[in-house]
Design an enzyme around this catalytic site. Sequence first.
Site, mmCIF file in Angstrom:
data_model
loop_
_atom_site.group_PDB
_atom_site.id
_atom_site.type_symbol
_atom_site.label_atom_id
_atom_site.label_comp_id
_atom_site.label_asym_id
_atom_site.label_seq_id
_atom_site.Cartn_x
_atom_site.Cartn_y
_atom_site.Cartn_z
ATOM 1 N N CYS A 2 0.827 -1.193 0.000
ATOM 2 C CA CYS A 2 0.000 0.000 0.000
ATOM 3 C C CYS A 2 0.865 1.248 0.000
ATOM 4 O O CYS A 2 2.086 1.187 -0.045
ATOM 5 C CB CYS A 2 -0.908 0.010 1.233
ATOM 6 S SG CYS A 2 -1.850 -1.508 1.460
ATOM 7 N N ASP A 100 -3.363 -9.117 8.388
ATOM 8 C CA ASP A 100 -2.197 -8.849 9.229
ATOM 9 C C ASP A 100 -2.261 -7.453 9.831
ATOM 10 O O ASP A 100 -1.651 -7.187 10.872
ATOM 11 C CB ASP A 100 -0.898 -9.048 8.448
ATOM 12 C CG ASP A 100 -0.837 -8.277 7.137
ATOM 13 O OD1 ASP A 100 -1.852 -7.685 6.738
ATOM 14 O OD2 ASP A 100 0.241 -8.293 6.490
#
Length: 631
Positions: A2, A100
Amino acid sequence: MCGIAGIFHLETAKPVDPARLRKMTDSLVHRGPDGSGIWTAPGVGLGHRRLSIIDLEGGAQPMLTPDEAQVLCFNGEIYNFQDVRAELETYGHEFHTDSDSEVILYAWRQWGVDCLKRLNGMFVIAIYDQRTKQMFLARDRLGVKPLFYAPVSDGSIIFGSELKALLANPLLRREPHLPAVDDFLAFGYVPDQTSLLKGVKKLPAGHYMLLERGKPEPAPIQYWDMDFSQRSKASAGTLEEELVTLLKDAVGSRMIADVPLGAFLSGGVDSSAVVALMSEKSRRPVKTCSIGFDQQSLDETGYAQTIADRFQTDHRSRTVAADDYGLIDTLADHFDEPFADGSALPTYRVCELAREDVTVALSGDGADEALAGYRRHVFHHAEERVRGMIPQSFRGPVLGWLGNIYPKADWAPRPFRAKSTLLSLARSGAEGYAEAVGVTTPSQRHAIYSSDMIRRLDGYQGESQMIDLMENAPAQNGLDQAQYADMKMWLPGDILTKVDRTSMAVSLEAREPLLDYKLMEFAARLPSNLRVRKGQGKYLLKKSMERYLPQDILYRPKMGFVTPIAQWFRGPLADEARNISEAGALGRMGWFEPKALRKIADDHISGKSDNSRLLWQLLMLDKSLSRLFNL
């Protein structure tokens, strides 16, 4: 994978403009095309662009705990998140997603900054804790993922995954930092220790920061470092088996994904080892890809095909023209700061090819740094033995004199360049290695700087950073020192920057199993003769892979991506070379002597000398300056 961006007010809880934050975040759309989000509260804002890899439906960010006490933005992957989650559940934490990201949130809640000791992955983490009014920023141990930050005029700290996120904030001051220019010309990249924009910083690898309202900007705190000062006493056979186990664990943990996954395959030792171990773990054929060149001397696809056939991978290759210079402006846009590693062009192309089939690709990066795989490591190790036999009082004056009178032979293979070897041996090991790993020498740079630039640099030399790292390294010998300095400077500044920017440019997540920190710690404890032996680097890795890979893959000379920039500057880029001295941004900055730059270009174009590496640096610097300062 990201992109993140954020704003944090250090002094007072001023409101954060969501539109400004969104502009910063949207500058990173290439890092996360699958979704976006922003979150603001008095004095703080976090923005996120998402490339969905794990828990495609439930991992959206910014992510808040149910009581909204903590909020997270995260870039990267935590490879052991399932184990950490299981441990957190024993403390009573309940999870609502399979991501996660949520594991990081509760790890922070349970352990605070000590959560970093439990996380194995590549990451940049930003967590705002509303109970303590603190912003926690952390970067992974090796620096796989980047974080830029800077103070701005309204009293806030702004940060983002790339420099362009900070540039999107109108309060960022755009003033050049001249020592970074010398750093770039010395090494071909701007190291993590500095930035081309004055006031902009990069969070160092293995460090974290705790920003707290009402307190000044803190210094980063180191939570992990490489340590070459200890040696394993285990037998070579035991260490070989331990290495294979670590490699299998590292590769296996990086194969967890909810999207298509593959690997880069160059046909070299490192990528071939990764593909071999992936094939052993996978029930399906591993998807692999490689890039070839239309010049036979640059092409390695035959070796890649050998490995693809051996392990029956689903292999794709593509040939690109050796004159593939059309990417120069694209790369300048994605790197922001100047970056002169010519292998960035083919790396971009192989990422582009991989992205057609997969969203995640494993690479072989990291083994050279960990296990002394570069030729410069082998040469430095040999030179250090000579330094140990001949005192500096003799080496300095005598070998220095011989080196100065010996004819220059850049065209010759490195072992026959006696001039460079003699001059290196006349110096300390750190000084010799800093120059060997560099692109230009201080004297070469001074020959093209303007008198005003020399005055403003006030004696600064980029090599000093490498020398300081080596002289203060936790190490037993010169090889240790060189590897430590490469880990701290070359790896995050060049190799990982190259892979991060080129993969993220096409929205591809690249994972580096050979940079698993447990593997790095193991490698640092190896005796020198298990790293370098008989003129070969990466000895133990090659030995351990003999059970998987053929001899002609393991022991052929290292090649790597090669770009024919010398030919470019005598052909299609000749005009660009000539224009650097006057028409480009370099001419307007006043840092260089126009006559010196013209001579460099003219001598290269005429064939009088090969100045291609310096011209490539100057071109990439020119294009970066044009973008950073709107010239």
